[in-house]
Motif scaffolding. Structure first.
Motif, PDB file in Angstrom:
ATOM      1  N   GLU A 120       0.790  -1.227   0.000  1.00 17.08           N
ATOM      2  CA  GLU A 120       0.000   0.000   0.000  1.00 17.08           C
ATOM      3  C   GLU A 120       0.828   1.286   0.000  1.00 17.08           C
ATOM      4  N   LYS A 121       2.136   1.178   0.017  1.00 13.71           N
ATOM      5  CA  LYS A 121       2.986   2.374   0.010  1.00 13.71           C
ATOM      6  C   LYS A 121       3.565   2.579  -1.386  1.00 13.71           C
ATOM      7  N   TYR A 122       3.625   3.837  -1.815  1.00 15.67           N
ATOM      8  CA  TYR A 122       4.110   4.143  -3.160  1.00 15.67           C
ATOM      9  C   TYR A 122       5.605   3.866  -3.281  1.00 15.67           C
ATOM     10  N   LEU A 123       6.001   3.383  -4.445  1.00 16.12           N
ATOM     11  CA  LEU A 123       7.408   3.117  -4.738  1.00 16.12           C
ATOM     12  C   LEU A 123       8.065   4.311  -5.416  1.00 16.12           C
ATOM     13  N   ALA A 124       7.508   4.774  -6.502  1.00 17.56           N
ATOM     14  CA  ALA A 124       8.155   5.792  -7.336  1.00 17.56           C
ATOM     15  C   ALA A 124       7.453   7.136  -7.259  1.00 17.56           C
ATOM     16  N   ASP A 125       6.591   7.310  -6.271  1.00 19.25           N
ATOM     17  CA  ASP A 125       5.769   8.514  -6.208  1.00 19.25           C
ATOM     18  C   ASP A 125       5.944   9.242  -4.886  1.00 19.25           C
ATOM     19  N   GLN A 131      -1.043  16.146  -5.272  1.00 22.85           N
ATOM     20  CA  GLN A 131      -0.910  15.373  -6.503  1.00 22.85           C
ATOM     21  C   GLN A 131       0.230  14.369  -6.368  1.00 22.85           C
ATOM     22  N   LEU A 132       0.085  13.229  -7.051  1.00 27.07           N
ATOM     23  CA  LEU A 132       1.197  12.295  -7.144  1.00 27.07           C
ATOM     24  C   LEU A 132       2.184  12.777  -8.195  1.00 27.07           C
ATOM     25  N   VAL A 133       3.454  12.829  -7.816  1.00 29.61           N
ATOM     26  CA  VAL A 133       4.533  13.171  -8.740  1.00 29.61           C
ATOM     27  C   VAL A 133       5.655  12.166  -8.519  1.00 29.61           C
ATOM     28  N   ARG A 134       6.625  12.167  -9.411  1.00 24.54           N
ATOM     29  CA  ARG A 134       7.736  11.238  -9.260  1.00 24.54           C
ATOM     30  C   ARG A 134       8.549  11.585  -8.015  1.00 24.54           C
ATOM     31  N   ALA A 135       8.869  10.560  -7.229  1.00 29.97           N
ATOM     32  CA  ALA A 135       9.644  10.751  -6.003  1.00 29.97           C
ATOM     33  C   ALA A 135      11.112  10.999  -6.334  1.00 29.97           C
ATOM     34  N   PRO A 136      11.861  11.611  -5.422  1.00 27.86           N
ATOM     35  CA  PRO A 136      13.299  11.779  -5.635  1.00 27.86           C
ATOM     36  C   PRO A 136      13.988  10.415  -5.789  1.00 27.86           C
ATOM     37  N   LEU A 137      15.061  10.416  -6.572  1.00 25.03           N
ATOM     38  CA  LEU A 137      15.782   9.180  -6.843  1.00 25.03           C
ATOM     39  C   LEU A 137      16.249   8.510  -5.555  1.00 25.03           C
ATOM     40  N   ALA A 138      16.735   9.286  -4.598  1.00 26.70           N
ATOM     41  CA  ALA A 138      17.225   8.708  -3.341  1.00 26.70           C
ATOM     42  C   ALA A 138      16.116   7.960  -2.608  1.00 26.70           C
ATOM     43  N   ALA A 139      14.903   8.511  -2.637  1.00 24.99           N
ATOM     44  CA  ALA A 139      13.778   7.844  -1.970  1.00 24.99           C
ATOM     45  C   ALA A 139      13.425   6.540  -2.672  1.00 24.99           C
ATOM     46  N   ILE A 140      13.421   6.539  -4.000  1.00 29.39           N
ATOM     47  CA  ILE A 140      13.109   5.314  -4.740  1.00 29.39           C
ATOM     48  C   ILE A 140      14.153   4.244  -4.449  1.00 29.39           C
ATOM     49  N   ARG A 142      15.937   3.876  -1.797  1.00 27.12           N
ATOM     50  CA  ARG A 142      15.736   3.389  -0.433  1.00 27.12           C
ATOM     51  C   ARG A 142      14.579   2.387  -0.386  1.00 27.12           C
ATOM     52  N   ARG A 143      13.528   2.654  -1.116  1.00 28.86           N
ATOM     53  CA  ARG A 143      12.364   1.770  -1.124  1.00 28.86           C
ATOM     54  C   ARG A 143      12.630   0.453  -1.842  1.00 28.86           C
ATOM     55  N   LEU A 144      13.634   0.433  -2.696  1.00 23.05           N
ATOM     56  CA  LEU A 144      13.988  -0.785  -3.432  1.00 23.05           C
ATOM     57  C   LEU A 144      14.945  -1.688  -2.655  1.00 23.05           C
ATOM     58  N   LYS A 145      15.416  -1.258  -1.501  1.00 17.72           N
ATOM     59  CA  LYS A 145      16.450  -2.014  -0.786  1.00 17.72           C
ATOM     60  C   LYS A 145      16.072  -3.460  -0.465  1.00 17.72           C
ATOM     61  N   PRO A 146      14.796  -3.779  -0.200  1.00 20.70           N
ATOM     62  CA  PRO A 146      14.466  -5.182   0.072  1.00 20.70           C
ATOM     63  C   PRO A 146      14.699  -6.123  -1.105  1.00 20.70           C
ATOM     64  N   ILE A 165      11.394   4.129 -15.325  1.00 17.17           N
ATOM     65  CA  ILE A 165      12.520   4.759 -14.638  1.00 17.17           C
ATOM     66  C   ILE A 165      13.689   3.779 -14.621  1.00 17.17           C
ATOM     67  N   ARG A 166      14.808   4.208 -15.145  1.00 19.26           N
ATOM     68  CA  ARG A 166      16.026   3.395 -15.027  1.00 19.26           C
ATOM     69  C   ARG A 166      16.844   3.943 -13.852  1.00 19.26           C
ATOM     70  N   ILE A 167      17.015   3.131 -12.831  1.00 18.88           N
ATOM     71  CA  ILE A 167      17.781   3.538 -11.662  1.00 18.88           C
ATOM     72  C   ILE A 167      19.270   3.370 -11.973  1.00 18.88           C
ATOM     73  N   PRO A 168      20.052   4.439 -11.943  1.00 14.21           N
ATOM     74  CA  PRO A 168      21.493   4.291 -12.219  1.00 14.21           C
ATOM     75  C   PRO A 168      22.128   3.258 -11.296  1.00 14.21           C
ATOM     76  N   GLY A 169      22.733   2.249 -11.906  1.00 19.28           N
ATOM     77  CA  GLY A 169      23.338   1.179 -11.138  1.00 19.28           C
ATOM     78  C   GLY A 169      22.345   0.191 -10.552  1.00 19.28           C
ATOM     79  N   GLY A 170      21.072   0.315 -10.931  1.00 20.41           N
ATOM     80  CA  GLY A 170      20.036  -0.551 -10.384  1.00 20.41           C
ATOM     81  C   GLY A 170      19.057  -1.007 -11.449  1.00 20.41           C
ATOM     82  N   PRO A 171      17.867  -1.431 -11.040  1.00 18.99           N
ATOM     83  CA  PRO A 171      16.905  -1.979 -11.999  1.00 18.99           C
ATOM     84  C   PRO A 171      16.143  -0.902 -12.761  1.00 18.99           C
TER      85      PRO A 171
END
Length: 252
Positions: A120-125, A131-140, A142-146, A165-171
């Motif tokens: 129920e928590k947003y990943l990229a927002d 309004q929903l907007v794209r979240a900062p890269l650092a927040a995304i 952090r949310r991908l760490k699991p 969204i292509r995460i630099p060095g990530g998925p």
């Protein structure tokens, strides 16, 4: 491998059928993945559930799937969840509850509804001025760490907003948008809206190269009889849903 990605159908069987027809017209896919929130909404929950059960798609559990699957309804239950719960069989609700939080679709390809550790928590927002907007890269990040560091492609829904969204060095993160609910108003603090901006049914196609990495993405918007869906919402006493289905906006 060619992967079709659908998400957030919300009981809109007309939109689902339009998406499936369009996918067939494009040659189909090797696998079609359903990212959850299948039936909640004032439309056709049982018909949608029956269609999906017949298809037997790899499916993850959305937050509304979990809520609809509750044994009893109380004053905290959202109207769309209650509407669906009242129209599903006990077996259908159990099937929703049994859906997994995450699925590995192929090596390095992970599907979930919202986040890998929460439905129920947003990943990229982020929420800015309601309004929903794209979240900062650092927040995304952090949310991908699991996720396993070897993950190459993330398939997610929940926000109803198409994202790539292509995460630099990530998925790579791919959200296809919503099949059946082009806009919504969430009064959970902080209150906010999500608006696709048109009534089209959305889905996506991802192609994996021979090395297993994503090589091509398609974000597809399909016209369908959204007026019929809007009238169904009005008959269920949900004019705000009718507005969203007709326009892709919460307000004109």
């Amino acid at each position: 491998m060619r992967i079709a990605v659908i998400a957030d159908i919300h009981g809109n069987v007309l939109a689902l059928d339009a998406v499936l027809d369009d996918l067939r017209s494009r040659g189909g896919a090797d696998i079609t993945v359903d990212l959850g929130d299948c039936v909640s909404g004032p439309l056709w929950p049982r018909e949608t559930m029956e269609r999906l059960q017949a298809l037997n798609l790899p499916t993850v559990r959305g937050n509304h799937d979990r809520r609809v699957a509750q044994d009893t309804a109380d004053e905290t239950m959202w109207p769309s969840d209650r509407y669906a719960q009242e129209r599903l069989t006990a077996a259908q609700r159990e099937a929703l509850l049994a859906l997994p939080l995450t699925l590995e679709i192929a090596p390095g390809v992970v599907a979930f509804h919202a986040r890998p550790d929460h439905d129920e928590k947003y990943l990229a927002d982020a929420i800015v001025d309601g309004q929903l907007v794209r979240a900062p890269l650092a927040a995304i990040r952090r949310r991908l760490k699991p996720l396993d560091p070897a993950c190459r492609l993330v398939l997610c829904g929940h926000s109803h907003r198409n994202e790539l969204i292509r995460i630099p060095g990530g998925p790579v993160i791919f959200n296809p948008g919503s099949v059946g609910c082009p806009a919504y108003d969430d009064d959970t603090p902080p209150a906010h809206v999500s608006e696709q901006g048109s009534p089209h049914a959305r889905y996506g196609i991802v192609e994996l190269g021979t090395d297993g990495h994503p090589s091509r993405f398609e974000s597809i918007a399909v016209d369908y009889d959204h007026e019929a869906a809007a009238k169904q919402a009005e008959q269920a006493g949900r004019p705000e849903w009718a507005q969203a289905l007709r326009t892709g906006f919460i307000k004109d």
